[in-house]
Design an enzyme around this catalytic site. Sequence first.
Site, PDB file in Angstrom:
ATOM      1  N   GLU A 289      70.481  18.745  73.804  1.00 48.22           N
ATOM      2  CA  GLU A 289      71.457  18.513  72.739  1.00 48.22           C
ATOM      3  C   GLU A 289      72.666  19.441  72.858  1.00 48.22           C
ATOM      4  OE1 GLU A 289      69.171  16.725  69.017  1.00 48.22           O
ATOM      5  OE2 GLU A 289      70.221  18.555  68.484  1.00 48.22           O
ATOM      6  N   HIS A 310      49.421  16.125  89.996  1.00 49.03           N
ATOM      7  CA  HIS A 310      48.642  14.937  90.367  1.00 49.03           C
ATOM      8  C   HIS A 310      49.278  13.660  89.829  1.00 49.03           C
ATOM      9  CE1 HIS A 310      45.246  17.310  91.987  1.00 49.03           C
ATOM     10  NE2 HIS A 310      45.790  18.218  91.201  1.00 49.03           N
ATOM     11  N   LYS A 423      71.919   6.557  64.534  1.00 42.03           N
ATOM     12  CA  LYS A 423      71.765   6.552  63.067  1.00 42.03           C
ATOM     13  C   LYS A 423      72.718   5.536  62.434  1.00 42.03           C
ATOM     14  CE  LYS A 423      70.709  11.469  62.696  1.00 42.03           C
ATOM     15  NZ  LYS A 423      71.221  12.734  62.212  1.00 42.03           N
TER      16      LYS A 423
HETATM   17  O1  PA5 Z   1      69.948  20.737  66.400  1.00 44.39           O
HETATM   18  C1  PA5 Z   1      70.200  20.002  65.462  1.00 44.39           C
HETATM   19  O2  PA5 Z   1      71.070  20.282  64.622  1.00 44.39           O
HETATM   20  C2  PA5 Z   1      69.445  18.705  65.220  1.00 44.39           C
HETATM   21  O3  PA5 Z   1      68.652  18.348  66.266  1.00 44.39           O
HETATM   22  C3  PA5 Z   1      68.604  18.821  63.970  1.00 44.39           C
HETATM   23  O4  PA5 Z   1      67.709  19.891  64.104  1.00 44.39           O
HETATM   24  C4  PA5 Z   1      67.828  17.551  63.632  1.00 44.39           C
HETATM   25  O5  PA5 Z   1      68.645  16.429  63.731  1.00 44.39           O
HETATM   26  C5  PA5 Z   1      67.260  17.640  62.211  1.00 44.39           C
HETATM   27  O6  PA5 Z   1      68.293  17.815  61.303  1.00 44.39           O
HETATM   28  P1  PA5 Z   1      68.063  18.356  59.830  1.00 44.39           P
HETATM   29  O7  PA5 Z   1      67.478  19.722  59.912  1.00 44.39           O
HETATM   30  O8  PA5 Z   1      69.432  18.337  59.209  1.00 44.39           O
HETATM   31  O9  PA5 Z   1      67.118  17.392  59.150  1.00 44.39           O
END
Ligand code: PA5
Length: 435
Positions: A289, A310, A423
């Site tokens: 990310e 394996h 989303k």
């Molecule tokens: O790193 C990030 O910001 C995202 O991956 C969030 O952790 C994830 O989308 C969850 O978001 P939230 O904590 O707002 O529910």
Amino acid sequence: MTLKTYFLESEETNINSYKDFYGEKLTYDILKRVVQAKKQIEEKTCKGSQFLGWMDLPEKELQHISKYEEFKTLFNKYDTIISVGIGGSYLGIRAIIEALSIPFEKKQKEIIFAGHHLSSRYLKHLLNYLENKNFALVVISKSGTTTEPAIAFRFLYKKLIEKFGEKEISKRIIVITDKEKGTLRNLAKKYQLMSDVVPDDVGGRYSVLSPVGLIPLALMDVDIKKLLEGAYFIEQIIRKENELEKNPALQYALYRNLNYATKKNIEILATYRPELFYILEWWKQLYGESEGKDYKGIFPTSNIFTTDLHSLGQWIQEGERNIFETLIDIKEDDDLELFSQEDDSDGLNYLTGKSLNYINRTALQATRSAHISGGVPNFTIEIPVLNEYHLGGLIYLFEYACGISALTIDVNPFDQPGVEAYKNNMFKMLRKPGY
Ligand code: PA5
């Protein structure tokens, strides 16, 4: 130093080993960018500099240990803790819990994760399972609006009220979210629920050393003080040292970017310890990310060896040469010694007297060497023993090196615009108001 690093098979990670392998010009070019990225982070002039709060978490949170102790005391009477969250509000917690848990040990207190997918089968059976449990909820969402945990929480909240009554909600729920915004914060205010804050300047995937990780970990008796102390120890080294040889974050970021610059765009994070499975999952989110933007970035993947030797071992040894390997090598393990058998019918007597951990680490050395000869570079992070202290250090190292790595390819390490695409489509299809 708690973490030791190796490049290829050399005992020390130094500039000469990189130069010999990747060439002098490229090595110095990338080193310059890596050092510059670290400077920008420290001076808070980098892309996404409003999200650098994670850097100071170890020291900051060490001041608040008593708060976490209080939560733990309040929740000690419950036999089941349900941690509701996804992504950065889930993976780090699970990673640490699983890395430290003893296989097959029946614990008095159990942690269950929910809200990390949309499986109705999972949630339905979880609700049934909770029928006989004295449970409590920790619901975590920085935005307070993420669909997966919101749906799980709706069901679990109802279950909690049905089972224990409305008066219990203020005793059995902790909300961890933004200090002001979002549905969860509104709910916490309306029903006067216990709550804590995801700091504004800490992004989800960098939040495991904040209340996001520390509250559920403390409830599960993880020694969070040791975790933070280990992170703080590594923080001091990484932030103060500017010499490559002394700074594991510079080394790891240099290694990754040298591979990327030489067309190796898939990184395998591997370990010979299956209890690290979720550490690898957490790392994948962190790097995936943070770096995968602007049509750039190394694809992070992971393997547990020897299991995956394996299945994917063949590909790693002889498939397309676009991969490089990073290894987490934990030196010590609970030990078992191989014993001899009179007739040696299984042919294993040659191992008599050798420990299983020695055999596992021999597999590591043999495989690393075979992969290197097969054109897969290797960077090893060696940790003496798996405990809270060293996990804290490893987490901090990965976070800092991730920031440097992404900035080296001119990518903002701290946002995630691409996550919105699915989303938006989903909300449109589900006819969410406003989409
Ligand atoms: O790193 C990030 O910001 C995202 O991956 C969030 O952790 C994830 O989308 C969850 O978001 P939230 O904590 O707002 O529910």
